[in-house]
Write a protein that holds these residues in place. Structure first.
Motif, PDB file in Angstrom:
ATOM      1  N   MET A  32       3.607   3.105  30.653  1.00 52.43           N
ATOM      2  CA  MET A  32       4.732   2.674  31.595  1.00 52.43           C
ATOM      3  C   MET A  32       4.431   1.184  31.841  1.00 52.43           C
ATOM      4  SD  MET A  32       6.228   5.807  33.476  1.00 52.43           S
ATOM      5  CE  MET A  32       7.406   4.831  34.214  1.00 52.43           C
ATOM      6  N   GLN A  33       3.283   0.608  31.818  1.00 53.20           N
ATOM      7  CA  GLN A  33       2.790  -0.581  32.177  1.00 53.20           C
ATOM      8  C   GLN A  33       3.290  -1.804  30.867  1.00 53.20           C
ATOM      9  OE1 GLN A  33      -1.437  -0.189  32.947  1.00 53.20           O
ATOM     10  NE2 GLN A  33      -0.872   0.261  35.135  1.00 53.20           N
ATOM     11  N   SER A  34       3.788  -0.971  29.618  1.00 50.08           N
ATOM     12  CA  SER A  34       4.157  -1.922  28.481  1.00 50.08           C
ATOM     13  C   SER A  34       5.568  -2.263  28.772  1.00 50.08           C
ATOM     14  CB  SER A  34       3.862  -1.194  27.476  1.00 50.08           C
ATOM     15  OG  SER A  34       4.983  -0.129  27.198  1.00 50.08           O
ATOM     16  N   ASP A  35       6.311  -3.042  28.076  1.00 52.67           N
ATOM     17  CA  ASP A  35       7.610  -3.370  27.952  1.00 52.67           C
ATOM     18  C   ASP A  35       8.466  -2.454  27.325  1.00 52.67           C
ATOM     19  OD1 ASP A  35       7.140  -5.822  29.138  1.00 52.67           O
ATOM     20  OD2 ASP A  35       6.846  -6.883  27.617  1.00 52.67           O
ATOM     21  N   THR A  65      10.419   1.194  26.293  1.00 51.03           N
ATOM     22  CA  THR A  65      10.910   2.399  27.086  1.00 51.03           C
ATOM     23  C   THR A  65      10.129   3.496  26.870  1.00 51.03           C
ATOM     24  OG1 THR A  65      12.964   1.518  26.799  1.00 51.03           O
ATOM     25  CG2 THR A  65      13.058   3.866  27.271  1.00 51.03           C
ATOM     26  N   VAL A  66       9.847   4.430  27.908  1.00 51.11           N
ATOM     27  CA  VAL A  66       8.997   5.854  27.793  1.00 51.11           C
ATOM     28  C   VAL A  66       9.709   6.815  27.968  1.00 51.11           C
ATOM     29  CG1 VAL A  66       6.865   6.684  28.288  1.00 51.11           C
ATOM     30  CG2 VAL A  66       7.045   4.251  28.233  1.00 51.11           C
ATOM     31  N   SER A  67       9.715   7.970  27.207  1.00 49.39           N
ATOM     32  CA  SER A  67      10.243   9.347  27.625  1.00 49.39           C
ATOM     33  C   SER A  67       9.047  10.211  27.229  1.00 49.39           C
ATOM     34  CB  SER A  67      11.408   9.792  26.672  1.00 49.39           C
ATOM     35  OG  SER A  67      12.580   8.894  26.956  1.00 49.39           O
ATOM     36  N   ALA A  68       8.906  11.172  27.994  1.00 48.84           N
ATOM     37  CA  ALA A  68       7.881  12.398  27.902  1.00 48.84           C
ATOM     38  C   ALA A  68       8.507  13.669  27.868  1.00 48.84           C
ATOM     39  CB  ALA A  68       6.972  12.055  29.075  1.00 48.84           C
ATOM     40  N   VAL A  69       7.753  14.559  27.077  1.00 48.04           N
ATOM     41  CA  VAL A  69       8.166  16.028  27.199  1.00 48.04           C
ATOM     42  C   VAL A  69       7.073  16.593  27.694  1.00 48.04           C
ATOM     43  CG1 VAL A  69       8.897  17.851  25.780  1.00 48.04           C
ATOM     44  CG2 VAL A  69       9.825  15.621  25.260  1.00 48.04           C
ATOM     45  N   GLU A  70       6.985  17.674  28.422  1.00 42.73           N
ATOM     46  CA  GLU A  70       5.948  18.342  29.143  1.00 42.73           C
ATOM     47  C   GLU A  70       6.506  20.125  29.321  1.00 42.73           C
ATOM     48  OE1 GLU A  70       2.712  19.978  29.995  1.00 42.73           O
ATOM     49  OE2 GLU A  70       2.445  17.984  29.864  1.00 42.73           O
ATOM     50  N   ILE A  71       5.470  20.816  28.887  1.00 42.20           N
ATOM     51  CA  ILE A  71       6.077  22.176  28.952  1.00 42.20           C
ATOM     52  C   ILE A  71       5.494  22.898  30.354  1.00 42.20           C
ATOM     53  CG2 ILE A  71       3.777  23.321  27.932  1.00 42.20           C
ATOM     54  CD1 ILE A  71       5.595  25.209  26.245  1.00 42.20           C
ATOM     55  N   ASP A  72       4.681  22.415  31.038  1.00 49.41           N
ATOM     56  CA  ASP A  72       4.071  23.114  32.064  1.00 49.41           C
ATOM     57  C   ASP A  72       4.894  22.387  33.401  1.00 49.41           C
ATOM     58  OD1 ASP A  72       2.317  23.202  34.527  1.00 49.41           O
ATOM     59  OD2 ASP A  72       0.816  23.702  33.170  1.00 49.41           O
ATOM     60  N   ALA A  73       5.523  23.425  34.237  1.00 45.28           N
ATOM     61  CA  ALA A  73       6.331  23.220  35.287  1.00 45.28           C
ATOM     62  C   ALA A  73       5.424  22.419  36.415  1.00 45.28           C
ATOM     63  CB  ALA A  73       6.824  24.313  36.090  1.00 45.28           C
ATOM     64  N   LYS A  97       8.873  -4.625  23.249  1.00 46.86           N
ATOM     65  CA  LYS A  97      10.026  -4.391  23.992  1.00 46.86           C
ATOM     66  C   LYS A  97      11.089  -3.554  23.702  1.00 46.86           C
ATOM     67  CE  LYS A  97      13.036  -6.989  27.284  1.00 46.86           C
ATOM     68  NZ  LYS A  97      13.471  -8.247  27.790  1.00 46.86           N
ATOM     69  N   GLU A  98      11.333  -3.686  22.206  1.00 51.84           N
ATOM     70  CA  GLU A  98      12.480  -3.012  21.748  1.00 51.84           C
ATOM     71  C   GLU A  98      11.957  -1.478  21.440  1.00 51.84           C
ATOM     72  OE1 GLU A  98      10.565  -5.340  18.544  1.00 51.84           O
ATOM     73  OE2 GLU A  98      11.055  -5.558  20.463  1.00 51.84           O
ATOM     74  N   ASP A  99      10.790  -1.020  21.733  1.00 48.13           N
ATOM     75  CA  ASP A  99      10.349   0.191  21.072  1.00 48.13           C
ATOM     76  C   ASP A  99      10.958   1.272  22.398  1.00 48.13           C
ATOM     77  OD1 ASP A  99       9.072  -0.006  18.854  1.00 48.13           O
ATOM     78  OD2 ASP A  99       7.233  -0.718  19.868  1.00 48.13           O
ATOM     79  N   HIS A 100      10.999   2.541  21.884  1.00 48.76           N
ATOM     80  CA  HIS A 100      11.384   3.814  22.765  1.00 48.76           C
ATOM     81  C   HIS A 100      10.273   4.757  22.408  1.00 48.76           C
ATOM     82  CE1 HIS A 100      14.381   6.589  24.872  1.00 48.76           C
ATOM     83  NE2 HIS A 100      13.233   6.812  25.224  1.00 48.76           N
ATOM     84  N   ILE A 101       9.428   4.974  23.349  1.00 47.73           N
ATOM     85  CA  ILE A 101       8.096   5.671  22.943  1.00 47.73           C
ATOM     86  C   ILE A 101       8.263   7.286  23.486  1.00 47.73           C
ATOM     87  CG2 ILE A 101       5.603   6.107  22.941  1.00 47.73           C
ATOM     88  CD1 ILE A 101       6.697   3.798  21.547  1.00 47.73           C
ATOM     89  N   LEU A 102       8.131   8.164  22.812  1.00 49.01           N
ATOM     90  CA  LEU A 102       7.842   9.297  23.155  1.00 49.01           C
ATOM     91  C   LEU A 102       6.290  10.045  23.286  1.00 49.01           C
ATOM     92  CD1 LEU A 102       9.509  12.262  23.825  1.00 49.01           C
ATOM     93  CD2 LEU A 102       9.219  12.736  21.398  1.00 49.01           C
ATOM     94  N   GLU A 103       6.163  10.390  24.468  1.00 46.27           N
ATOM     95  CA  GLU A 103       4.811  11.062  24.723  1.00 46.27           C
ATOM     96  C   GLU A 103       4.894  12.617  24.982  1.00 46.27           C
ATOM     97  OE1 GLU A 103       0.801  10.756  27.616  1.00 46.27           O
ATOM     98  OE2 GLU A 103       2.795   9.865  28.405  1.00 46.27           O
ATOM     99  N   ILE A 104       4.155  13.473  24.105  1.00 43.78           N
ATOM    100  CA  ILE A 104       4.231  14.856  24.197  1.00 43.78           C
ATOM    101  C   ILE A 104       3.125  15.581  24.832  1.00 43.78           C
ATOM    102  CG2 ILE A 104       4.202  16.763  22.665  1.00 43.78           C
ATOM    103  CD1 ILE A 104       5.723  14.943  20.470  1.00 43.78           C
ATOM    104  N   GLY A 105       3.250  15.824  25.941  1.00 43.48           N
ATOM    105  CA  GLY A 105       2.300  16.781  26.666  1.00 43.48           C
ATOM    106  C   GLY A 105       1.505  15.771  27.324  1.00 43.48           C
ATOM    107  N   PRO A 106       2.078  14.854  28.322  1.00 35.31           N
ATOM    108  CA  PRO A 106       1.525  13.738  29.124  1.00 35.31           C
ATOM    109  C   PRO A 106       0.517  14.125  30.061  1.00 35.31           C
ATOM    110  CG  PRO A 106       3.737  14.242  29.892  1.00 35.31           C
ATOM    111  CD  PRO A 106       3.735  15.160  28.815  1.00 35.31           C
ATOM    112  N   GLY A 107       0.481  15.488  30.400  1.00 34.20           N
ATOM    113  CA  GLY A 107      -0.547  15.927  31.414  1.00 34.20           C
ATOM    114  C   GLY A 107      -0.570  15.211  32.803  1.00 34.20           C
TER     115      GLY A 107
END
Length: 279
Positions: free
Chosen positions: A63-66, A68-76, A44-54
């Motif tokens: 996002m179904q976990s407890d 926090t999720v952030s993501a970075v994507e280069i494709d508009a 629950k205390e994790d803040h995850i970064l996903e790179i290139g989520p497609g």
């Protein structure tokens, strides 16, 4: 509502086909996706970064976990797709190598574009608040990172071991992706470890000598100029120090040294300096 990976990919491809120049090979195997999430051990205390989520096949599970999720994507176009599928996702439209990652991030979980694997691991290493990562990479890259055999010895893997415990997990064949890549893939687990003593010196020794890997270490270090002046107590005495330093590794080439050898080599240089100033 949860969607199968294939469904998310199909909906994205209604907008645009995969961009091979961006390394877009989307994971479609549900079992492998579950394995990545299990390896991440999300809390629950994790803040995850996903790179290139497609298309969001991994994003959905994160996002179904407890956590926090952030993501970075280069494709508009993909960003538009993700905002429709996951309205609450903290998404940034940016190049992950150029973007400053949030300081709250403590883990990375991603099926990364293979062509940015090396600089991404390098960048991740300098974000010391990132404590672990679960990443999908090319099989060959995974073995270089892990230094699996003598032939895998390289600057990348040696330097990575200064900061990470590296474990190879599941091997993933091409037909588990859409479109299929031409290479095998591997899930790699990285866990942050304490840096060894003389970390900066070891790192520079490895990188500098591997840049001229066909030369003997003695010849490379004797022509190193001011590169090492700020990495120890010797100030402007580095060149004379190396001229007088004798060690079994001085006449070796960099790939002949294992990780522990590099640590010992740096320690011996420091000890030689202190002996010199005591004379």
């Amino acid at each position: 509502m949860s969607h199968l990976a294939r469904d998310l990919i199909d909906r994205l491809q209604n907008s645009q086909p995969p961009n091979k120049q961006l390394g877009q090979h989307f994971l479609i195997n549900e079992g492998v996706l579950d394995s990545i999430i299990a390896s991440a051990q999300l809390q629950k205390e994790d803040h995850i970064l996903e790179i290139g989520p497609g298309p969001g096949v991994l994003t959905q599970r994160l996002m179904q976990s407890d956590a926090t999720v952030s993501a970075v994507e280069i494709d508009a176009v993909i960003c538009d797709h993700l905002r429709k599928e996951f309205p609450t996702l903290n998404l940034t439209h940016q190049d992950a190598l150029m973007h400053d990652w949030p300081r709250e991030i403590n883990a990375i979980v991603a099926n990364i574009p293979y062509q940015i694997s090396s600089p991404l691991v390098e960048k991740m290493t300098h974000y010391e608040h990132i404590k672990r990562a679960v990443i999908m990479v090319q099989e060959e890259f995974a073995h270089r990172l892990n230094q699996t055999t003598y032939s895998d010895h390289c600057s990348l893997g040696m330097v990575a071991r200064l900061d990470w415990k590296i474990e190879l997990a599941q091997k993933v064949p091409p037909h588990f992706f859409s479109p299929q890549p031409k290479v095998q893939s591997r899930i790699v687990l990285l866990s942050r470890i304490p840096r060894p003593e003389h970390w900066r010196l070891i790192r520079e020794l490895i990188q500098h000598t591997y840049a001229q890997r066909r030369k003997k270490i003695r010849n490379t270090l004797r022509k190193s100029g001011g590169r090492f002046l700020s990495l120890g107590p010797w100030k402007h005495e580095w060149n004379s120090l190396i001229q007088s330093f004798e060690n079994k590794w001085m006449d070796a080439r960099p790939e002949e040294l294992g990780f522990e050898d590099w640590c010992d080599f740096a320690t011996k240089i420091i000890q030689h300096y202190h002996r010199c100033i005591d004379i």
